[in-house]
Design an enzyme around this catalytic site. Structure first.
Site, mmCIF file in Angstrom:
data_model
loop_
_atom_site.group_PDB
_atom_site.id
_atom_site.type_symbol
_atom_site.label_atom_id
_atom_site.label_comp_id
_atom_site.label_asym_id
_atom_site.label_seq_id
_atom_site.Cartn_x
_atom_site.Cartn_y
_atom_site.Cartn_z
ATOM 1 N N LYS A 101 0.856 -1.182 0.000
ATOM 2 C CA LYS A 101 0.000 0.000 0.000
ATOM 3 C C LYS A 101 0.893 1.234 0.000
ATOM 4 C CE LYS A 101 -3.114 2.799 2.720
ATOM 5 N NZ LYS A 101 -3.596 3.092 4.073
ATOM 6 N N ASN A 210 -8.324 1.810 10.426
ATOM 7 C CA ASN A 210 -7.501 1.464 11.577
ATOM 8 C C ASN A 210 -7.979 2.214 12.821
ATOM 9 O OD1 ASN A 210 -3.897 1.525 12.314
ATOM 10 N ND2 ASN A 210 -5.574 0.606 13.402
ATOM 11 N N THR A 211 -7.890 3.554 12.779
ATOM 12 C CA THR A 211 -8.191 4.359 13.961
ATOM 13 C C THR A 211 -9.598 4.106 14.499
ATOM 14 O OG1 THR A 211 -6.718 6.082 13.100
ATOM 15 C CG2 THR A 211 -8.213 6.711 14.874
#
Length: 260
Positions: A101, A210-211
């Site tokens: 990525k 993610n967060t």
């Protein structure tokens, strides 16, 4: 559903990709990822040890590369050169795996994509044989350019990384989806399960986050909510919603045979 997502010629039954950063410890990371049902996980090479620091705990000891597709990313890179160096290192650490990525950021405050540097790095990585999933703005022109360069997936932001603001420009996302011939996955800005569902209802092929999971009050529970939100949104997209109307009364029950 027999509804498979293909990225770089590999099939996935889950359309949710999750990150491995910001958790309290590796045990919480493992539990949340298992709860999410994800089959692909991202790893920030500059921040997470996957073997480059032999004296530190290794993420691969709790998340097996045999079970998950590891997606190394260049998070924390602000130039094409830094991103190239980081992703070349990841290829060495992961025995020649080429799926990566690409992130090239503009500044530390917003983490907004630096598109000139992103395109330049993508061109070089593709020429070197990498399979590039790329974080980018929601600009349809830039997204199409990255596809033409040879990226295997386009990953426009919904809103700023870690902001939890959800999808701020659904119209641009739809323009990108309409013109893309590779998977389009929303990356960054998702805050809760309804945001993930909206992304999938718009026609995105998947969602990366993610967060929103790692920083939730209960990450493991939020991971399962995100899993269900992605599934529900995908099913709604395939089912086809009714058109929006300002007004048009239509009874849901029969109008014949009424008692008078």
């Amino acid at each position: 559903m027999n509804d498979i997502l293909h990225i770089a010629n590999k099939p996935y039954t889950s359309r949710l990709i999750v990150g491995t950063g910001k958790y309290k410890n590796f045990e919480e990371t493992k539990a949340a990822i298992e709860s999410s049902g994800a089959e692909m996980i991202t790893v920030a090479i500059r921040r997470t040890n996957i073997g480059q620091n032999p004296d530190e705990p290794n993420l691969l000891d709790v998340l097996s590369p045999e079970r998950y597709t590891l997606l190394p990313n260049s998070a924390g890179c602000y130039t094409a050169e830094d991103a190239l160096r980081t992703l070349r290192l990841s290829r060495e650490l992961l025995d020649g795996r080429t799926l990566v990525k690409l992130e090239v950021l503009s500044d530390q405050k917003t983490l907004y994509p630096n598109m000139p540097e992103t395109v330049r790095a993508a061109e070089i990585l593709v020429k070197e044989g990498f399979q590039v999933m790329v974080y980018c703005t929601d600009d349809p022109i830039q997204a199409k350019r990255l596809e033409e360069v040879g990226c295997v997936a386009i990953m426009p932001l919904a809103s700023l990384i870690g902001s939890g603001m959800g999808i701020l420009n659904p119209w641009n996302l739809q323009l990108i989806i309409e013109k893309a011939t590779v998977p389009v996955l929303v990356d960054a800005g998702i805050g809760t399960a309804s945001d993930a569902a909206v992304a999938m209802e718009l026609g995105c092929d998947g969602v990366l986050m993610n967060t929103a999971i790692a920083c939730a009050q209960q990450p493991v529970l939020m991971a399962s909510a995100m899993r269900d939100g992605v599934r529900a949104g995908r099913q709604a997209f395939l089912a086809g919603r009714i058109p929006r109307k300002h007004y048009s009364a239509s009874a849901s029950s029969p109008t014949v045979g009424l008692i008078t």
